[in-house]
Structure formats: C-alpha cells, structure tokens
Design a protein around this motif. Structure first.
Motif, PDB file in Angstrom:
ATOM      1  N   PRO A 269      -7.154  87.755 122.901  1.00  0.00           N
ATOM      2  CA  PRO A 269      -6.797  88.374 121.622  1.00  0.00           C
ATOM      3  C   PRO A 269      -7.776  87.982 120.528  1.00  0.00           C
ATOM      4  O   PRO A 269      -8.289  86.860 120.502  1.00  0.00           O
ATOM      5  CB  PRO A 269      -5.402  87.799 121.335  1.00  0.00           C
ATOM      6  CG  PRO A 269      -4.881  87.370 122.657  1.00  0.00           C
ATOM      7  CD  PRO A 269      -6.072  86.915 123.436  1.00  0.00           C
ATOM      8  N   GLU A 270      -8.024  88.905 119.621  1.00  0.00           N
ATOM      9  CA  GLU A 270      -8.899  88.623 118.495  1.00  0.00           C
ATOM     10  C   GLU A 270      -8.407  89.393 117.277  1.00  0.00           C
ATOM     11  O   GLU A 270      -7.689  90.383 117.394  1.00  0.00           O
ATOM     12  CB  GLU A 270     -10.341  89.005 118.821  1.00  0.00           C
ATOM     13  CG  GLU A 270     -10.524  90.475 119.158  1.00  0.00           C
ATOM     14  CD  GLU A 270     -11.960  90.806 119.545  1.00  0.00           C
ATOM     15  OE1 GLU A 270     -12.829  89.916 119.433  1.00  0.00           O
ATOM     16  OE2 GLU A 270     -12.207  91.941 119.961  1.00  0.00           O
ATOM     17  N   PHE A 271      -8.767  88.892 116.109  1.00  0.00           N
ATOM     18  CA  PHE A 271      -8.383  89.577 114.885  1.00  0.00           C
ATOM     19  C   PHE A 271      -9.133  90.908 114.770  1.00  0.00           C
ATOM     20  O   PHE A 271     -10.330  90.978 115.017  1.00  0.00           O
ATOM     21  CB  PHE A 271      -8.693  88.712 113.658  1.00  0.00           C
ATOM     22  CG  PHE A 271      -7.656  87.675 113.374  1.00  0.00           C
ATOM     23  CD1 PHE A 271      -6.433  88.031 112.832  1.00  0.00           C
ATOM     24  CD2 PHE A 271      -7.888  86.335 113.655  1.00  0.00           C
ATOM     25  CE1 PHE A 271      -5.463  87.092 112.565  1.00  0.00           C
ATOM     26  CE2 PHE A 271      -6.921  85.386 113.396  1.00  0.00           C
ATOM     27  CZ  PHE A 271      -5.705  85.764 112.848  1.00  0.00           C
ATOM     28  N   ARG A 272      -8.381  91.940 114.375  1.00  0.00           N
ATOM     29  CA  ARG A 272      -8.956  93.256 114.137  1.00  0.00           C
ATOM     30  C   ARG A 272      -8.484  93.747 112.778  1.00  0.00           C
ATOM     31  O   ARG A 272      -7.322  93.570 112.417  1.00  0.00           O
ATOM     32  CB  ARG A 272      -8.530  94.235 115.227  1.00  0.00           C
ATOM     33  CG  ARG A 272      -8.982  93.828 116.624  1.00  0.00           C
ATOM     34  CD  ARG A 272      -8.580  94.868 117.666  1.00  0.00           C
ATOM     35  NE  ARG A 272      -8.941  94.448 119.011  1.00  0.00           N
ATOM     36  CZ  ARG A 272     -10.137  94.597 119.552  1.00  0.00           C
ATOM     37  NH1 ARG A 272     -11.095  95.178 118.843  1.00  0.00           N
ATOM     38  NH2 ARG A 272     -10.389  94.194 120.783  1.00  0.00           N
ATOM     39  N   PRO A 273      -9.366  94.368 112.003  1.00  0.00           N
ATOM     40  CA  PRO A 273      -8.965  94.845 110.677  1.00  0.00           C
ATOM     41  C   PRO A 273      -7.962  95.991 110.775  1.00  0.00           C
ATOM     42  O   PRO A 273      -8.103  96.875 111.621  1.00  0.00           O
ATOM     43  CB  PRO A 273     -10.285  95.301 110.053  1.00  0.00           C
ATOM     44  CG  PRO A 273     -11.178  95.596 111.216  1.00  0.00           C
ATOM     45  CD  PRO A 273     -10.788  94.631 112.292  1.00  0.00           C
TER      46      PRO A 273
ATOM     47  N   ILE B  11      -7.367  92.466 105.425  1.00  0.00           N
ATOM     48  CA  ILE B  11      -6.110  92.511 106.160  1.00  0.00           C
ATOM     49  C   ILE B  11      -6.429  92.681 107.638  1.00  0.00           C
ATOM     50  O   ILE B  11      -6.982  93.695 108.054  1.00  0.00           O
ATOM     51  CB  ILE B  11      -5.217  93.663 105.662  1.00  0.00           C
ATOM     52  CG1 ILE B  11      -5.048  93.608 104.145  1.00  0.00           C
ATOM     53  CG2 ILE B  11      -3.854  93.603 106.351  1.00  0.00           C
ATOM     54  CD1 ILE B  11      -4.312  94.809 103.569  1.00  0.00           C
ATOM     55  N   GLN B  12      -6.105  91.662 108.424  1.00  0.00           N
ATOM     56  CA  GLN B  12      -6.443  91.662 109.847  1.00  0.00           C
ATOM     57  C   GLN B  12      -5.209  91.247 110.655  1.00  0.00           C
ATOM     58  O   GLN B  12      -4.351  90.511 110.167  1.00  0.00           O
ATOM     59  CB  GLN B  12      -7.564  90.694 110.145  1.00  0.00           C
ATOM     60  CG  GLN B  12      -8.848  90.960 109.377  1.00  0.00           C
ATOM     61  CD  GLN B  12      -9.948  89.996 109.787  1.00  0.00           C
ATOM     62  OE1 GLN B  12     -10.275  89.850 110.965  1.00  0.00           O
ATOM     63  NE2 GLN B  12     -10.510  89.314 108.811  1.00  0.00           N
ATOM     64  N   ILE B  13      -5.171  91.701 111.907  1.00  0.00           N
ATOM     65  CA  ILE B  13      -4.053  91.346 112.776  1.00  0.00           C
ATOM     66  C   ILE B  13      -4.557  91.005 114.167  1.00  0.00           C
ATOM     67  O   ILE B  13      -5.525  91.592 114.656  1.00  0.00           O
ATOM     68  CB  ILE B  13      -3.019  92.502 112.821  1.00  0.00           C
ATOM     69  CG1 ILE B  13      -1.682  91.997 113.340  1.00  0.00           C
ATOM     70  CG2 ILE B  13      -3.547  93.690 113.607  1.00  0.00           C
ATOM     71  CD1 ILE B  13      -0.520  92.929 113.075  1.00  0.00           C
ATOM     72  N   MET B  14      -3.912  90.026 114.794  1.00  0.00           N
ATOM     73  CA  MET B  14      -4.169  89.646 116.165  1.00  0.00           C
ATOM     74  C   MET B  14      -2.912  89.935 116.978  1.00  0.00           C
ATOM     75  O   MET B  14      -1.836  89.454 116.638  1.00  0.00           O
ATOM     76  CB  MET B  14      -4.527  88.168 116.280  1.00  0.00           C
ATOM     77  CG  MET B  14      -4.786  87.688 117.715  1.00  0.00           C
ATOM     78  SD  MET B  14      -4.812  85.873 117.840  1.00  0.00           S
ATOM     79  CE  MET B  14      -6.254  85.489 116.874  1.00  0.00           C
ATOM     80  N   VAL B  15      -3.049  90.742 118.001  1.00  0.00           N
ATOM     81  CA  VAL B  15      -1.912  91.047 118.865  1.00  0.00           C
ATOM     82  C   VAL B  15      -2.307  90.775 120.313  1.00  0.00           C
ATOM     83  O   VAL B  15      -3.494  90.698 120.642  1.00  0.00           O
ATOM     84  CB  VAL B  15      -1.450  92.509 118.712  1.00  0.00           C
ATOM     85  CG1 VAL B  15      -0.964  92.779 117.301  1.00  0.00           C
ATOM     86  CG2 VAL B  15      -2.561  93.475 119.072  1.00  0.00           C
TER      87      VAL B  15
END
Length: 219
Positions: free
Chosen positions: A20-24, A213-217
């Motif tokens: 998993p990695e942060f994605r904007p 604003i980034q999210i890791m899922v």
C-alpha cells in the motif's frame, strides 16, 4: 502499529504482493474525484494547489469512492477567527435536512478562537472543542478514548491558529479511528457502528483551505 498492520499485508519473497502507498485524492488542479452534495457551485474552488471552501452554505462535498480501512493524510488552514469545519469519515453522504450535514464520524477542525467567540452565561466551551475532537454524528455511535460525554477529546492542544497549516493523519480500521495532529497521536475512538462510507469535507460558515489530501488503502 497494530492498525497499520491491517493495511499492510505480509510480504514474502517471490509473492509479489503490492505494498500500500499514499495516493492523492485531490489533484491540486480541479475538483475531479469529488462530488458536491448540497452546497453551491462556487462553495468549493481550486487555486494554487489548494482546495478552497468559502464556508457557505453549510453542507458537504464527498469523495467519489467509499472507504473502509485506510490512512488519510490531510492538511488544512482556517482563514477566519473561530472558523469551523471538519472531515466526516465512514459517511453516508446523505445530509439531514435540518443540520445539512450527513452521518459518520466527524474529525473536528476548529480555529483556536472558537472557544473565545462562543462563550455565553450558560456555556463556557472548553479548549477540548478545538483540537481534534472525534465523535459520531447522525446516529453513528463510537466508544471514546478520552470521553467528553459521547465525544472523544484530544489529550494535547497541537493545532495552529488561522493562517497556518495543520496536518491530520487519520488511521481508520475496522471501526477504530486514531488521529495524529501535526505528527503526534492525540485521540481515538473505537467500535464505530458504521465503518464504511464516503469521506466528506465540511463547509460550516467560514473559509478554510485544504491541500495535500492523500489516502492509503489496502491494494
């Protein structure tokens, strides 16, 4: 660490499991990826890589996708004394007609002067209102780590005043949320009765800016 381990799968040599990695989820150019729920067309705009909310009318803008287990990184800056806003996690994005706000778990974002501007003879709001309170809204219930009634208050006041950027890291896994304010974990709730839904950014009467604003899922 235990919450993050739910997001990051065990990786064994040769398996090729994606990490998993942060994605904007805000591209800094336009409102792609977001849906205006019940605010005006000009409530939200983009300038110089920032998502600008003018604060009126009260309402929300939601993410295109629903999320369940994730880490959210979001930076925000109030522009007015006592500004009010927040991000709703695990929301249905269906606003109550009276409050104009949806259900979910709110991660509070208040400008530091809010407590000074809302004192009354029968109400002297504690500083706990300001810095990263967590609470269920619209019928969603949680167990607060640091109870202030049904809400959970931050154990430290680390928010910066208007005109300065704040960073929230929201770890949301299996009905548990942990919040870091400007790099320090200060609050949490658990056993949320709703643990999947949209992210909603809140317009609540004052101009606020967002960026990065980034999210890791889980892949």
């Amino acid at each position: 660490p235990l919450l993050l381990s739910r997001l990051v799968p065990a990786i064994h040599l040769g398996q090729g499991v994606p990490v998993p990695e942060f994605r904007p989820i805000f591209n800094g150019k336009d409102l792609s990826g977001w849906v205006n729920v019940n605010t005006d067309p000009d409530t939200w705009s983009v300038k110089d890589g920032m998502l600008i909310c003018k604060g009126r009318p009260i309402g929300v803008m939601r993410s295109e996708k629903k999320y369940e287990n994730f880490v959210l990184h979001i930076e925000w800056m109030h522009m007015e004394p006592g500004g009010n806003s927040g991000v709703f996690v695990w929301s249905d994005a269906e606003p109550n007609p009276k409050s104009r706000l949806p259900n979910g778990v709110e991660v509070q974002m208040l400008e530091l002067d809010w407590v000074k501007l809302h004192k009354r003879e029968d109400f002297d709001p504690p500083i706990a209102y300001v810095h990263g309170e967590l609470f269920g809204v619209g019928g969603v219930k949680t167990i607060p780590d640091n109870p202030r009634g049904e809400r959970s208050k931050s154990i430290l006041n680390l928010c910066k005043p208007r005109g300065q950027w704040n960073t929230y890291t929201v770890v949301a896994v299996d009905g548990t949320i942990k919040l870091a304010v400007n790099g320090v974990f200060v609050n949490g709730v658990s056993k949320a009765t709703q643990k999947k839904g949209y992210l909603c950014l809140e317009s609540e009467g004052a101009e606020i800016h967002f960026r990065n604003i980034q999210i890791m899922v889980h892949p």
